[in-house]
Design a protein around this motif. Sequence first.
Motif, short mmCIF file in Angstrom:
data_model
loop_
_atom_site.label_atom_id
_atom_site.label_comp_id
_atom_site.label_asym_id
_atom_site.label_seq_id
_atom_site.Cartn_x
_atom_site.Cartn_y
_atom_site.Cartn_z
N SER A 297 39.81 85.52 36.13
CA SER A 297 40.74 86.32 35.12
C SER A 297 41.99 85.47 34.86
O SER A 297 42.77 85.32 33.83
CB SER A 297 41.07 87.68 34.97
N LEU B 193 39.23 97.66 39.97
CA LEU B 193 39.40 96.89 41.05
C LEU B 193 40.70 97.51 41.78
O LEU B 193 40.76 97.85 43.10
CB LEU B 193 39.37 95.47 41.28
N LEU C 5 35.74 82.77 32.24
CA LEU C 5 35.36 83.98 31.92
C LEU C 5 35.18 83.94 30.34
O LEU C 5 35.59 83.21 29.63
CB LEU C 5 36.31 84.90 31.97
N VAL C 6 34.10 84.37 29.81
CA VAL C 6 33.78 84.86 28.17
C VAL C 6 34.33 86.10 28.18
O VAL C 6 33.90 87.12 29.01
CB VAL C 6 32.39 84.62 27.91
N PRO C 7 35.20 86.45 27.05
CA PRO C 7 36.15 87.72 26.93
C PRO C 7 34.84 88.51 26.48
O PRO C 7 34.34 88.45 25.26
CB PRO C 7 36.93 87.18 25.84
N PHE C 8 34.30 89.24 27.42
CA PHE C 8 33.10 90.34 27.32
C PHE C 8 33.76 91.65 26.54
O PHE C 8 34.83 92.05 26.82
CB PHE C 8 32.41 90.11 28.31
N ARG C 9 32.99 92.41 26.00
CA ARG C 9 33.30 93.86 25.42
C ARG C 9 31.95 94.61 25.46
O ARG C 9 31.30 94.64 24.41
CB ARG C 9 33.98 93.68 24.10
N VAL C 10 31.54 95.20 26.31
CA VAL C 10 30.33 95.86 26.77
C VAL C 10 30.67 97.38 26.20
O VAL C 10 31.58 97.98 26.77
CB VAL C 10 29.69 95.73 27.88
N HIS C 11 29.49 97.89 25.61
CA HIS C 11 29.72 99.23 25.02
C HIS C 11 28.53 99.92 25.31
O HIS C 11 27.49 99.46 24.92
CB HIS C 11 30.13 99.05 23.49
N VAL D 219 37.74 96.09 34.49
CA VAL D 219 37.25 95.73 35.39
C VAL D 219 38.45 95.47 36.59
O VAL D 219 38.20 95.94 37.60
CB VAL D 219 36.45 94.26 35.41
N LEU D 220 39.56 94.92 35.90
CA LEU D 220 40.58 94.56 36.74
C LEU D 220 41.20 96.04 37.22
O LEU D 220 41.59 96.29 38.37
CB LEU D 220 41.69 93.98 35.89
N VAL E 194 30.96 104.32 27.63
CA VAL E 194 31.66 103.54 28.61
C VAL E 194 31.87 102.15 28.00
O VAL E 194 31.15 101.73 27.00
CB VAL E 194 30.55 103.43 29.57
N HIS E 195 33.04 101.71 28.31
CA HIS E 195 33.59 100.55 27.64
C HIS E 195 34.09 99.71 28.70
O HIS E 195 34.66 99.92 29.63
CB HIS E 195 34.69 100.86 26.69
N VAL E 196 33.56 98.33 28.55
CA VAL E 196 33.68 97.47 29.68
C VAL E 196 34.39 96.37 29.24
O VAL E 196 33.71 95.40 28.31
CB VAL E 196 32.47 96.99 30.67
N THR E 197 35.51 95.86 29.81
CA THR E 197 36.32 94.51 29.39
C THR E 197 36.61 93.96 30.62
O THR E 197 36.78 94.58 31.67
CB THR E 197 37.22 94.62 28.30
N ILE F 272 35.02 88.14 38.73
CA ILE F 272 35.70 88.48 37.38
C ILE F 272 37.21 88.54 37.44
O ILE F 272 38.09 87.75 36.80
CB ILE F 272 35.21 89.50 36.72
N ALA F 273 37.72 88.98 38.60
CA ALA F 273 39.09 89.17 38.62
C ALA F 273 39.80 87.65 38.98
O ALA F 273 40.79 87.55 38.48
CB ALA F 273 39.43 89.99 39.86
N VAL G 204 27.37 94.02 35.76
CA VAL G 204 28.82 94.42 36.47
C VAL G 204 28.09 95.61 37.14
O VAL G 204 28.71 96.81 37.08
CB VAL G 204 29.77 94.95 35.45
N LEU H 7 32.58 91.82 40.41
CA LEU H 7 33.73 92.22 39.82
C LEU H 7 35.06 91.53 40.31
O LEU H 7 35.94 91.17 39.91
CB LEU H 7 34.22 93.83 40.27
N ARG H 8 34.85 91.24 41.89
CA ARG H 8 36.19 90.45 42.27
C ARG H 8 35.90 88.81 41.84
O ARG H 8 37.01 88.12 41.69
CB ARG H 8 35.74 90.20 43.96
#
Lengths: 107, 107
Positions: free
Chosen positions: A16, B83, A67-73, B79-80, B72-75, A12-13, A3, A9-10
Amino acid sequence: MAVGHPQRLRIIAELSSGRLHVSELARRLGISRPLLYMHLQRLEEAGMVTGELELSPEGKAMKFHELVPFRVHVTVDTVLDALRADEAAKAAEAADQEGPDDVQESK
Amino acid sequence: MAVGHPQRLRIIAELSSGRLHVSELARRLGISRPLLYMHLQRLEEAGMVTGELELSPEGKAMKFHELVPFRVHVTVDTVLDALRADEAAKAAEAADQEGPDDVQESK
DNA sequence: TTCACCTGTAATTTACATCTTACATGTGTT
DNA sequence: AACACATGTAAGATGTAAATTACAGGTGAA
């Protein structure tokens, strides 16, 4: 790490709101298909998107992505972990090159 | 977005054990000072690091940098949001350039 | 058969982040 | 004065990700 680009990002949007096949997605984003392939590949590697080749009702091959519902920390600790993992990977690779110690490449 | 480069991760790792001044940090990482400046700037922009110019006991100017404990938390949703914020910023900038409201795109 | 869709990849070009070298400047120590 | 530190910036080279163009397929419908 994936990311890190507005184009990504676009993508992903756009995904979504539902799954799309490559050509359609490229049209919506207004970018070339090969470029989209590259970005999709990155997103897949990062585990944020999955692609699946399907046969449409009319028998045409179409590759859908969703999309795979991701959750990056990300914290200092995760960064340190990532670095350690990276070093370990590099070390293993180097050992691989040098002479495999005693590795049993099954396959 | 700033955590997208191995060099930057190494900087974070090095700072995780305490504050350091620029030259010392550059020496430890084995990179040139100007390069380090660039990366530190990025990390500061991202709010992960703060820099502070200080006078050492002997009167020498030294700039110390230290980690800001970030999380930092990314979901998909973040992202939306990012944007949307980006688009808003761009729109505002454009309006600033063109002359507010009532713009007649001639040509 | 040609047209209109689609999936892929190879080969380039282009654009941009990264990185180095070099310089200007300042302070304290020998 | 010369040296060893330090901060900072300007320019230019380098490398690599990003992006385009061009190809090689494959299917179904007019």
